[in-house]
Scaffold this active site. Structure first.
Site, PDB file in Angstrom:
ATOM      1  N   ASP A 193      76.247 -71.575 -28.077  1.00  0.00           N
ATOM      2  CA  ASP A 193      77.688 -71.557 -27.718  1.00  0.00           C
ATOM      3  C   ASP A 193      78.334 -72.746 -27.082  1.00  0.00           C
ATOM      4  O   ASP A 193      79.396 -73.064 -27.574  1.00  0.00           O
ATOM      5  CB  ASP A 193      77.706 -70.291 -26.641  1.00  0.00           C
ATOM      6  CG  ASP A 193      77.351 -68.845 -27.077  1.00  0.00           C
ATOM      7  OD1 ASP A 193      77.625 -67.830 -26.601  1.00  0.00           O
ATOM      8  OD2 ASP A 193      77.146 -68.842 -28.344  1.00  0.00           O
ATOM      9  N   GLU A 253     105.125 -82.245 -32.727  1.00  0.00           N
ATOM     10  CA  GLU A 253     105.843 -81.122 -32.309  1.00  0.00           C
ATOM     11  C   GLU A 253     106.191 -80.978 -30.935  1.00  0.00           C
ATOM     12  O   GLU A 253     107.012 -80.094 -30.535  1.00  0.00           O
ATOM     13  CB  GLU A 253     104.476 -80.075 -32.600  1.00  0.00           C
ATOM     14  CG  GLU A 253     104.105 -79.684 -33.886  1.00  0.00           C
ATOM     15  CD  GLU A 253     105.301 -78.953 -34.684  1.00  0.00           C
ATOM     16  OE1 GLU A 253     105.129 -78.779 -35.700  1.00  0.00           O
ATOM     17  OE2 GLU A 253     105.994 -78.278 -34.108  1.00  0.00           O
TER      18      GLU A 253
HETATM   19  N1  DAS Z   1      74.191 -67.050 -25.920  1.00  0.00           N
HETATM   20  C1  DAS Z   1      74.045 -68.152 -26.777  1.00  0.00           C
HETATM   21  C2  DAS Z   1      73.846 -69.296 -26.141  1.00  0.00           C
HETATM   22  O1  DAS Z   1      72.788 -69.647 -25.390  1.00  0.00           O
HETATM   23  C3  DAS Z   1      72.952 -67.753 -27.779  1.00  0.00           C
HETATM   24  C4  DAS Z   1      72.567 -68.846 -28.678  1.00  0.00           C
HETATM   25  O2  DAS Z   1      73.301 -69.034 -29.610  1.00  0.00           O
HETATM   26  O3  DAS Z   1      71.856 -70.003 -28.335  1.00  0.00           O
HETATM   27  O4  DAS Z   1      74.446 -70.210 -26.371  1.00  0.00           O
END
Ligand code: DAS
Length: 367
Positions: free
Chosen positions: A131, A324
């Site tokens: 993430d 912009e």
């Molecule tokens: N929740 C996600 C994270 O820890 C799981 C993953 O994709 O690694 O980033």
């Protein structure tokens, strides 16, 4: 004296991992007669994520718990790592990366920098949730002063799932961290057999192994433990960076606000009142700002808060200064090609050096 095989492999961008036997004419030596080179020493820093995740069944490729498998089990699950390097692991954190704070970034970067200084460490791998993997990779490339390979890696499926991608991603990461050709290219990310720049890479798909892309393309690929290179980064990084983690203890608060046609100034003002030193505007199109929001941003700028225009449009292009919005007149900054989450990282580091918008704009054009 380079043998023809050495020349061929170095031309392919992959160093021949052998040393020539003394006393035997080089021309007479081939890949089968030279002694295998000393294996690289690679340290794996584990922080959690899906690559350390576990699901209830093999059919659970998207439903699982991240940050469960400890680093020693992770390494033991891929014994082939020993074919490409001598590896050892450290558990730095065990968290899902959506919770990776500025404090986690600083602590991890300090550990990476300390290891990179050790003569018995040739390369470093960081296993990480996907993430916010892109922010961590960018932060490391901006603050760790080493030319040694640093590779950040994750997985889109837990190791318990059918067609799990973590084992091969980890093998590729270690092979890249062990590859002399990977040195000096900034922090790298290996996902889905691709080698990507830690600066440019972003997670563009939320549930597929081919999730990680760079709008400017891969740097190369890893195939069967061998790295193949096709381009190199041009922006400042690692040893050429003015930011050094050894001189950083905390990061200023920088927040992101997502733009839309019906936007109001509330979120920007709330973040400013809470102490944000810069606001990243994830604008529509070319970093555009709703007319309902411009006056509030100008007021916040007048109070000394930096206004940085990024875009919610990702996958290519860059926000153009004075296109912009009259950035010169408003004394605002454009994030260039950086997406909002990367812009947050660079803005926080820039603010450790300056609060002058023109200096911050230089930084956004150079890193
Ligand atoms: N929740 C996600 C994270 O820890 C799981 C993953 O994709 O690694 O980033």
């Amino acid at each position: 004296m380079k043998t023809s095989l050495t020349k061929l492999m170095s031309a392919m961008g992959c160093a021949l991992a052998f040393t020539l036997l003394p006393g035997v004419p080089a021309q007479a030596q081939t890949a089968t007669t030279v002694a295998p080179a000393k294996k690289a020493q690679v340290v794996i820093l584990a922080t959690g994520g899906t690559i350390a995740g576990a699901g209830a069944s093999a059919a659970n490729s998207a439903t699982y718990q991240a940050a469960k498998v400890p680093v020693d089990k992770l390494l033991a699950s891929v014994p082939e790592l020993g074919n490409v390097a001598n590896v050892r692991g450290e558990q730095v954190f065990q968290i899902a990366s959506e919770s990776f704070t500025n404090e986690h970034l600083v602590k991890l970067a300090k550990r990476v920098a300390a290891l990179a200084k050790q003569p018995d460490v040739d390369g470093i791998v960081v296993t990480h949730g996907t993430d916010t993997l892109e922010e961590t990779a960018y932060f490391l490339t901006l603050t760790v002063h080493t030319s040694k390979p640093i590779v950040v890696v994750g997985s889109m499926r837990p190791g318990t799932a059918l067609s799990a991608d973590g084992a091969l991603n980890l093998y590729n990461a270690v092979a890249t961290a062990a590859a002399p050709a990977a040195a000096g290219k900034g922090v790298l990310v290996t996902m889905n057999d691709e080698i990507l720049s830690g600066r440019d890479v972003a997670k563009t798909i939320n549930i597929r192994p081919d999730a990680f892309k760079s709008p400017w393309g891969d740097l190369g690929m890893v195939v069967e433990g061998q790295t193949y290179w096709f381009r190199a980064p041009v922006k400042r990084h690692t040893v050429n960076s003015e930011f050094d983690i050894e001189q950083i203890e905390t990061l200023p608060a920088v927040e992101i606000v997502y733009g839309s046609g019906n936007a109001s100034a509330t979120a920007y003002q709330a973040y400013a009142n809470a102490g944000a030193k810069a606001l990243i505007h994830a604008g529509t199109g070319n970093g555009s700002v709703s007319g309902a929001v411009v006056p509030a941003l100008r007021e916040l700028r007048a109070k000394g808060i930096q206004i940085i225009r990024s875009s919610r449009v990702t996958g290519g292009g860059f926000v153009i200064r004075n296109a912009e919005q009259p950035d010169d007149q408003y004394d605002w900054v454009v994030a260039h090609d950086l997406n909002p989450q990367k812009a947050r990282i660079l803005a926080a580091l820039a603010l450790t050096k300056t609060n002058d918008a023109k200096s911050i704009q230089r930084i956004f054009l150079e890193y």
